[in-house]
Design an enzyme around this catalytic site. Structure first.
Site, PDB file in Angstrom:
ATOM      1  N   HIS A  50       0.848  -1.197   0.000  1.00 13.12           N
ATOM      2  CA  HIS A  50       0.000   0.000   0.000  1.00 13.12           C
ATOM      3  C   HIS A  50       0.882   1.245   0.000  1.00 13.12           C
ATOM      4  O   HIS A  50       2.105   1.156   0.074  1.00 13.12           O
ATOM      5  CB  HIS A  50      -0.973  -0.002   1.174  1.00 13.12           C
ATOM      6  CG  HIS A  50      -0.327   0.003   2.533  1.00 13.12           C
ATOM      7  ND1 HIS A  50       0.313  -1.088   3.055  1.00 13.12           N
ATOM      8  CD2 HIS A  50      -0.223   0.979   3.482  1.00 13.12           C
ATOM      9  CE1 HIS A  50       0.776  -0.802   4.258  1.00 13.12           C
ATOM     10  NE2 HIS A  50       0.470   0.453   4.533  1.00 13.12           N
ATOM     11  N   HIS A  84       1.357   3.889   2.071  1.00 15.98           N
ATOM     12  CA  HIS A  84       1.908   4.565   3.247  1.00 15.98           C
ATOM     13  C   HIS A  84       3.429   4.652   3.159  1.00 15.98           C
ATOM     14  O   HIS A  84       4.093   3.746   2.638  1.00 15.98           O
ATOM     15  CB  HIS A  84       1.489   3.849   4.518  1.00 15.98           C
ATOM     16  CG  HIS A  84       0.106   4.229   4.980  1.00 15.98           C
ATOM     17  ND1 HIS A  84      -0.614   3.467   5.870  1.00 15.98           N
ATOM     18  CD2 HIS A  84      -0.675   5.291   4.669  1.00 15.98           C
ATOM     19  CE1 HIS A  84      -1.797   4.049   6.091  1.00 15.98           C
ATOM     20  NE2 HIS A  84      -1.843   5.154   5.380  1.00 15.98           N
ATOM     21  N   ASP A 118       5.789   4.296   5.272  1.00 11.95           N
ATOM     22  CA  ASP A 118       6.603   3.273   5.917  1.00 11.95           C
ATOM     23  C   ASP A 118       6.582   1.945   5.149  1.00 11.95           C
ATOM     24  O   ASP A 118       7.237   0.981   5.550  1.00 11.95           O
ATOM     25  CB  ASP A 118       6.166   3.058   7.371  1.00 11.95           C
ATOM     26  CG  ASP A 118       4.720   2.598   7.493  1.00 11.95           C
ATOM     27  OD1 ASP A 118       3.904   3.012   6.661  1.00 11.95           O
ATOM     28  OD2 ASP A 118       4.412   1.835   8.430  1.00 11.95           O
ATOM     29  N   HIS A 119       5.866   1.915   4.023  1.00 11.95           N
ATOM     30  CA  HIS A 119       5.843   0.718   3.179  1.00 11.95           C
ATOM     31  C   HIS A 119       6.272   0.995   1.737  1.00 11.95           C
ATOM     32  O   HIS A 119       6.566   0.042   1.009  1.00 11.95           O
ATOM     33  CB  HIS A 119       4.439   0.100   3.166  1.00 11.95           C
ATOM     34  CG  HIS A 119       4.047  -0.521   4.467  1.00 11.95           C
ATOM     35  ND1 HIS A 119       4.119  -1.876   4.708  1.00 11.95           N
ATOM     36  CD2 HIS A 119       3.589   0.041   5.619  1.00 11.95           C
ATOM     37  CE1 HIS A 119       3.716  -2.128   5.949  1.00 11.95           C
ATOM     38  NE2 HIS A 119       3.391  -0.977   6.518  1.00 11.95           N
ATOM     39  N   HIS A 179      -7.378  -1.954   5.383  1.00 12.04           N
ATOM     40  CA  HIS A 179      -6.377  -0.973   5.819  1.00 12.04           C
ATOM     41  C   HIS A 179      -6.569   0.386   5.152  1.00 12.04           C
ATOM     42  O   HIS A 179      -7.018   1.330   5.800  1.00 12.04           O
ATOM     43  CB  HIS A 179      -4.964  -1.498   5.570  1.00 12.04           C
ATOM     44  CG  HIS A 179      -3.899  -0.670   6.207  1.00 12.04           C
ATOM     45  ND1 HIS A 179      -3.823  -0.492   7.575  1.00 12.04           N
ATOM     46  CD2 HIS A 179      -2.872   0.048   5.674  1.00 12.04           C
ATOM     47  CE1 HIS A 179      -2.804   0.286   7.851  1.00 12.04           C
ATOM     48  NE2 HIS A 179      -2.208   0.633   6.717  1.00 12.04           N
ATOM     49  N   ASP A 199       0.127  -4.451   6.006  1.00  8.17           N
ATOM     50  CA  ASP A 199      -0.848  -3.991   6.988  1.00  8.17           C
ATOM     51  C   ASP A 199      -2.236  -4.410   6.505  1.00  8.17           C
ATOM     52  O   ASP A 199      -2.582  -4.183   5.342  1.00  8.17           O
ATOM     53  CB  ASP A 199      -0.797  -2.469   7.133  1.00  8.17           C
ATOM     54  CG  ASP A 199       0.524  -1.996   7.726  1.00  8.17           C
ATOM     55  OD1 ASP A 199       1.300  -2.847   8.212  1.00  8.17           O
ATOM     56  OD2 ASP A 199       0.793  -0.783   7.685  1.00  8.17           O
ATOM     57  N   HIS A 216      -5.507  -1.590  11.592  1.00 11.56           N
ATOM     58  CA  HIS A 216      -4.693  -2.779  11.799  1.00 11.56           C
ATOM     59  C   HIS A 216      -5.511  -3.791  12.576  1.00 11.56           C
ATOM     60  O   HIS A 216      -6.409  -3.420  13.346  1.00 11.56           O
ATOM     61  CB  HIS A 216      -3.418  -2.459  12.591  1.00 11.56           C
ATOM     62  CG  HIS A 216      -2.448  -1.578  11.880  1.00 11.56           C
ATOM     63  ND1 HIS A 216      -1.482  -2.058  11.031  1.00 11.56           N
ATOM     64  CD2 HIS A 216      -2.289  -0.228  11.896  1.00 11.56           C
ATOM     65  CE1 HIS A 216      -0.761  -1.054  10.555  1.00 11.56           C
ATOM     66  NE2 HIS A 216      -1.226   0.074  11.065  1.00 11.56           N
ATOM     67  N   HIS A 253       6.608  -6.135  11.540  1.00  9.37           N
ATOM     68  CA  HIS A 253       5.881  -4.871  11.738  1.00  9.37           C
ATOM     69  C   HIS A 253       5.258  -4.799  13.141  1.00  9.37           C
ATOM     70  O   HIS A 253       4.064  -4.603  13.313  1.00  9.37           O
ATOM     71  CB  HIS A 253       4.794  -4.726  10.665  1.00  9.37           C
ATOM     72  CG  HIS A 253       4.271  -3.317  10.521  1.00  9.37           C
ATOM     73  ND1 HIS A 253       3.315  -2.782  11.373  1.00  9.37           N
ATOM     74  CD2 HIS A 253       4.546  -2.352   9.615  1.00  9.37           C
ATOM     75  CE1 HIS A 253       3.028  -1.548  10.990  1.00  9.37           C
ATOM     76  NE2 HIS A 253       3.776  -1.262   9.921  1.00  9.37           N
TER      77      HIS A 253
END
Length: 759
Positions: A70, A72, A74-75, A160, A181, A403, A425
């Site tokens: 996805h 975000h 952090d991904h 998510h 996530d 989450h 994670h």
């Protein structure tokens, strides 16, 4: 189905990020020479190079696919760095993400570049971002993507955020489910995560909330709206740090509906302070079809849920934060969600000294960020300029983070039924508690499930049973095989998948053709035909005698090699070439060429005989069926005691009145348990499973002991009788060897030629 053992394959899993931490997700999967990387994010608590995954630990030119779950940061925020600053472009790999993710990733990264370009620690330029977007291949949910031979994957909805996907990855037949996530709860606009239909061998799953259980959505929404209303009533401002895309849209839907139902709040503005607001709304409206039934139904009635009645978008004019903080009561959703910098941090510093104001944390707070620090309720907070600011505004935590909590995560993990579970994670403590809770459950049920919690750069090696499974198709699949049946055919391998088929079906199913190589070897021998038969029977137990269509005498050895008397002192060996047939031919040839030098031949022919009878070799098969049964019974008696030969009683429920020829069997009785050995099929039946298995083992040993070499090779079936005529048929090409006997290297060449033709 057919299986074949081979070397023990090993899956290597290395986390370049998100190992016992939340942030910079990056998981490397390596199996059978293939490399797949899942996610490439940054750590929100760090800046510059320190925020990246440990990218230097991997040769990115070896990567076959980079899968992004996805949009975000952090991904996905490290994708551009990997494609433009590493050797990724030197290899065959591409970046894959869903269509909504690619559209939103572009906007997210443009905003990321804009906010970080003024810093000396900027990771890449706008040009790098533009070039990296060309490396992204968008995919759809449930679409099977074949990356390269041996590597494929299928995306499934993960909940998510819009476009989030979990990937079922297939590497050389090994299935790995990487969730990223995910959320198992349907909210106001997203579907919940799917349970893939296929069972994976390995599950790599998030552990963000550990063993924490979240409250129900209805209760959470009521508490949230009541808290917002309370802060407004006391004349304060409500600050909600959120990411520009994702949970912000869910909160806007909740607030817009609440304002609609409360007219007394219509004069209180709700601001969505994000430069991505308008762009993101266009993407959300484009991908309505990927959302849940509630949103799709409203949209079908021309009620666009993302056209808000009570939400205003704030432009980033100079000094707008101060105007909002010093103005009348309002609600502000501002990014970023971790309060590290940007509009949300500036508004926090302006609102913190006033006790009428309230801060509501609606998402997960990563360790090391201001969002996590302020949750502990400090009296003071540092400003971005280094000053100390008193903290008097209220701080509340109502998590709308999409989450899974413990109950949802554990339920999903158990439903997937993977034998290896890798937790990622999650912070070390939360992850450890989740692991302990899951291990306790599996231990109580006595299930052998391995749970792993690797740290960053700690390579986890998982070995799997060395088997290959082949699908039987075509002629071989016309009859359903029973347990214990032996299936023979050609094993065709393609992209690590295996197919077993009859050679006659090869052209139809594989587009290939076959031919049969018939080999002949002629040799001169100065001994009689009967002496040749005597030696062959001594070696192989039995030979089949007959004549071909031209009346030429033939002896067939082990059902595969024909020995023909083509002249008074000439023999011809003929066989269809294969690895096993060539070995039988070699042994036959060696035996025949040594007959005239054999001491047994000299002894047998030294005295003249004037009586008519055949000399039988002491090792030849001469016993009758009754003698064979007696020998088998004696063998069984030595293991189980007295054994009777008779007809077993029919089983209950099988007396159908039909006249059937009773089948003889060996009857065994041991410790009040009975077993029957059926002589026709050589199968064992018994109500006692332990006794049945034990008798089967002994019967197998007995058959090996009392059977001849010829019977074991050909399965005990005879294709001709002494009075039958053997018709020789020649298929494909034939090769005629020289008149002299062949040497060992020539025999090896024959076998090698056969392998090449069959392959």
């Amino acid at each position: 189905m057919a299986t074949a053992a081979e070397d023990v394959p090993t899956l290597s899993v290395t986390l370049l990020g998100a190992g016992q931490e939340v942030g910079r997700s990056c998981c490397v999967l390596q199996y059978r020479g293939k490399t797949v990387v899942c996610d490439a994010g940054i750590h929100p608590a760090y800046n510059g190079m320190a925020s990246l995954p440990f990218v230097d630990e991997l040769d990115w030119s070896t990567v076959d696919a980079l899968l992004i779950t996805h949009f975000h940061l952090d991904h996905a925020a490290a994708v551009t760095y990997i494609t433009e600053k590493t050797s990724f472009r030197d290899g065959p790999g591409k970046v894959y993400m869903t269509h909504p993710t690619k559209a939103l990733h572009k906007f997210m990264m443009q905003d990321f570049v804009r906010t970080s370009s003024s810093s000396s620690e900027a990771l890449f330029s706008p040009l790098d971002l533009s070039m990296s977007l060309d490396m992204i291949i968008p995919v759809s949910a449930h679409q099977l993507i074949n990356v390269c031979p041996g590597v494929s994957f299928t995306p499934y909805h993960a909940g998510h955020v819009l476009g989030a996907a979990m990937f079922m990855i297939d590497i050389a037949g090994l299935k790995i489910l990487y969730t990223g996530d995910y959320s198992r709860e349907e909210d106001r606009h997203l579907v919940k995560a799917e349970l893939p239909p296929n069972k994976p061998d390995v599950l790599i799953v998030e552990s963000t909330f550990g063993v924490h259980t979240l409250e129900a959505r209805e209760t959470k929404e009521a508490r949230f709206t009541n808290l917002v209303h309370t802060i407004i009533k006391r004349g304060g401002h409500v600050l909600m740090p959120t990411f520009a895309l994702g949970r912000a849209q869910e909160l806007l839907l909740i607030l817009d509906e609440y304002w609609k139902n409360h007219p007394d709040l219509h004069n209180v503005p709700i601001y969505y302070a994000s430069s991505l607001a308008r762009k993101s709304m266009a993407v959300y409206q484009t991908y309505i079809h990927t959302m849940n039934a509630n949103i799709r139904n409203r949209f079908a009635k021309r009620d666009n849920p993302f056209v808000f009645s009570h939400i205003s978008h704030l432009g980033h004019n100079r000094g707008w934060e101060k105007k909002v903080a010093e103005g009348p009561p309002c609600v502000v959703l501002a990014s970023p969600g971790f309060l590290q910098s940007g509009p949300s941090r500036e508004l926090l510093e302006l609102m913190a000294p006033d006790p009428k104001n309230g801060l509501i944390m609606t998402g997960y707070s990563v360790e090391g960020t201001m969002a996590r620090d302020i949750m502990s309720g400090p009296d003071e907070i540092p400003s971005l300029k280094g000053n100390i600011i008193p903290r008097r505004l209220s701080v509340d935590d109502i998590s709308f983070s999409a989450h899974v909590d413990f109950s949802q995560n554990s339920e999903f993990i158990e439903a997937v039924k993977a034998k290896h579970i890798i937790l990622v994670h999650g912070e070390q403590t939360a992850m450890g508690r989740l692991r302990a809770a899951l291990q306790s459950r599996y231990k109580q049920r006595e299930e052998d499930v391995k749970i792993h919690t690797p740290r960053n750069l700690e390579t986890l090696n998982l070995t799997f049973r060395g088997e290959r499974v082949a699908k039987a198709i075509g002629t071989l699949a016309t009859k359903t095989p029973q347990a214990g049946d032996l299936m023979c055919g050609l094993l065709v391998a393609k992209d690590y998948s295996y197919t077993l088929l009859d050679p006659r079906d090869l052209r139809d199913f594989a587009g290939l053709s076959t031919c049969v190589v018939t080999q002949r070897q002629k040799l001169v021998l100065g001994v009689g035909w009967e002496l040749v038969r005597w030696h062959l029977e001594g070696m192989f137990g039995r030979v089949e005698e007959g004549c071909d269509a031209d009346g030429v005498p033939i002896m067939r050895v082990m059902g595969v090699v024909d020995v023909k008397q083509t002249g008074e002192h000439e023999l011809t060996l003929e066989w269809e070439s294969s690895a096993s047939n060539d070995m039988v031919a070699d042994s036959t040839l060696a035996l025949v060429t040594g007959i005239d030098r054999s001491p047994a031949s000299a002894k047998l022919t030294s005295n003249a005989h004037n009586h008519a009878h055949e000399h039988t070799h002491p090792h030849a098969d001469s016993e009758s069926d009754s003698e064979r049964i007696q020998r088998l019974a004696m063998f069984l008696e030595s293991h189980f005691g007295e054994v009777h030969i008779g007809v077993p009683e029919p089983e209950k429920g099988h007396e159908d009145g039909r006249d059937e020829v009773p089948e003889q069997a060996l009857l065994i009785r041991l410790d009040e348990a009975d077993a029957v050995v059926h002589l026709k099929s050589m199968t064992v039946t018994s109500a006692n499973e332990t006794l049945r298995k034990r008798v089967e083992i002994v019967v197998d040993m007995a058959l090996t002991t009392v059977s001849s070499l010829s019977e074991m090779y050909s399965g005990g079936t005879s294709s001709v009788t002494n009075d039958a005529v053997i018709k020789s048929t020649e298929k494909g090409s034939t090769t005629d060897a020289p008149e002299t006997g062949p040497t060992q290297p020539e025999a090896e060449d024959s076998a090698e030629m056969s392998k090449e033709v069959e392959a």
